[in-house]
Structure formats: structure tokens, C-alpha cells
Design an enzyme around this catalytic site. Structure first.
Site, mmCIF file in Angstrom:
data_model
loop_
_atom_site.group_PDB
_atom_site.id
_atom_site.type_symbol
_atom_site.label_atom_id
_atom_site.label_comp_id
_atom_site.label_asym_id
_atom_site.label_seq_id
_atom_site.Cartn_x
_atom_site.Cartn_y
_atom_site.Cartn_z
ATOM 1 N N LEU A 41 116.379 -13.480 17.278
ATOM 2 C CA LEU A 41 115.024 -14.002 17.420
ATOM 3 C C LEU A 41 114.010 -12.891 17.153
ATOM 4 C CD1 LEU A 41 115.195 -16.166 20.694
ATOM 5 C CD2 LEU A 41 115.306 -16.969 18.327
ATOM 6 N N ASP A 42 112.857 -13.269 16.610
ATOM 7 C CA ASP A 42 111.761 -12.316 16.470
ATOM 8 C C ASP A 42 111.325 -11.827 17.847
ATOM 9 O OD1 ASP A 42 111.777 -12.679 13.745
ATOM 10 O OD2 ASP A 42 110.128 -14.134 13.749
ATOM 11 N N ARG A 43 110.692 -10.673 17.875
ATOM 12 C CA ARG A 43 110.248 -10.084 19.132
ATOM 13 C C ARG A 43 109.431 -11.061 19.984
ATOM 14 N NH1 ARG A 43 108.269 -4.926 20.790
ATOM 15 N NH2 ARG A 43 108.317 -4.062 18.680
ATOM 16 N N ASP A 44 108.488 -11.770 19.340
ATOM 17 C CA ASP A 44 107.545 -12.589 20.100
ATOM 18 C C ASP A 44 108.051 -13.990 20.404
ATOM 19 O OD1 ASP A 44 105.655 -10.532 20.171
ATOM 20 O OD2 ASP A 44 104.908 -11.061 18.181
ATOM 21 N N THR A 45 109.273 -14.312 19.974
ATOM 22 C CA THR A 45 109.882 -15.606 20.286
ATOM 23 C C THR A 45 110.803 -15.460 21.491
ATOM 24 O OG1 THR A 45 109.850 -16.225 17.951
ATOM 25 C CG2 THR A 45 111.298 -17.494 19.381
#
Length: 210
Positions: free
Chosen positions: A47-51
């Protein structure tokens, strides 16, 4: 395998620029504390950092390799997103089938004619004034696919300034990996996991008081 719920703001794996805190680092520390130094985490669903939300990790390279043989149609991933705006009654479910490709020298993507094929199913679950909760299923796996496809519908994800969001009431990206369903590569049992919505999401979705 390990299934965990990643908080927003934490990397899945270390990068060239940041290697202090990531899910992989945390799991390595956990394995060492448990006396299992022979295990090494291999992130399968990054997952992306902000997800936030579910991340699937293999405990070793063999587990990772075995899982990669599962067909995409047998591995169901569903996300929940809070997006700007409300949908019309005839738009509450749909399929976004728009090609995605790079539009600058960085990581930003967009819908472009010569991009790679990308399909996202969506279903609107709830609407309040100015925001909607949408369930999304990826049929392909392009970089920033959900973010690009929601922006293409003029419903960018809340907090996603890269793709058109103008306000950030959540103080984070409004995207959450909600559900995994798959056949376990070793036991062949059907496995389903869900991660509840973050409390900040549920606050946004409360009807405004008049």
C-alpha cells in the site's frame, strides 16, 4: 502469511530515501523478539504510505512465490474511499474502464489514450452533503489506479491533492484497503479478512446537524 492493518502515514517497505520506519522493519523486529530470526517478511500487497488498511505479507520467499501463482480473478481486493461530491441516482454503481499512464517525470498518472488498460468497479455505499463513501474493486493493478479513476469521474478522493482534491478534512488520504478474499495457497481454504473503517472516516460520514 501475516495479515495486518497498516495505519496511514507508514511505508509498506523502506525506500532509498526513508528506511527508518516501515511495515517490513516492524515485522523484522517482531520476528527477532519472538525468536524467529529465520523468517523474513515479503510484502505481497503493498500500500502507498497514505493509504491505510489490509496488507498481506509472506513470512518467507517461498510463501511469497506460491501466492504469486494465484490468478487475479481468485484474489479479490476491495477498497473503501471517501470522495468529494455526490453521485446521481444512475451513477451509484459502475465500471471505470480508462487507460492509465505517466503524465510527468515523477509518479503522477492520468487517463491517457496510449496508457495501459485499467478497470475499476465501484459502488456508492453512503452519501452525505459533499462527500460519498465508495466501495472499489480493482480488476487491474495500475499505479494510483483508484485515485486516477475517481478523479476522472470528477470525484477525487478526499485529501488527494495530487489528483484534484481541494480540501483535506481528514488530514490524510481518504483511501482504505477494506477486504481481502483468496484461496490459501497451501491449505486451499477460502480466506476472507476485513479491516473496519478508520474512526476519522466515520466522523466525516455522519450527517450534518441542522
Amino acid at each position: 502469511y501475516i495479515i495486518l492493518s497498516k495505519p496511514a502515514g507508514v511505508l509498506s517497505i523502506p525506500s532509498r530515501y526513508e528506511d527508518d520506519d516501515a511495515i517490513v522493519n516492524r515485522l523484522m523486529c517482531y520476528f527477532i523478539k519472538e525468536g524467529k530470526k529465520d523468517l523474513k517478511p515479503h510484502v505481497i500487497t503493498r500500500l502507498d504510505r497514505d493509504t491505510s488498511g489490509l496488507v498481506l505479507v509472506g513470512k518467507n520467499a517461498v510463501a511469497h512465490a506460491r501466492f504469486s501463482k494465484i490468478g487475479k480473478e481468485r484474489f479479490i481486493k476491495k477498497y473503501h474511499a471517501i470522495v468529494h461530491g455526490n453521485f446521481e441516482n444512475d451513477e451509484l454503481t459502475g465500471l471505470v474502464d480508462e487507460p492509465i499512464g505517466k503524465i510527468d517525470s515523477g509518479v503522477k498518472r492520468g487517463v491517457i489514450p496510449d496508457g495501459k488498460s485499467a478497470q475499476t468497479e465501484y459502488k456508492v455505499l453512503k452519501q452525505v452533503s459533499g462527500a460519498s463513501l465508495v466501495e472499489l474493486r480493482l480488476l487491474t493493478g495500475r499505479t494510483h489506479q483508484i485515485r486516477v479513476h475517481m478523479a476522472s469521474l470528477n470525484h477525487p478522493i478526499i485529501g488527494d491533492k495530487k489528483y484534484g482534491a481541494l480540501t483535506d478534512p481528514l488530514k490524510r488520504l481518504g483511501l482504505h484497503a477494506h477486504e481481502f478474499a483468496f484461496t490459501h495457497p497451501f491449505t486451499h481454504k477460502t480466506m476472507t479478512f476485513k479491516a473496519p473503517l478508520p474512526s476519522s472516516f466515520t466522523q466525516i460520514l455522519k450527517p450534518s446537524k441542522r
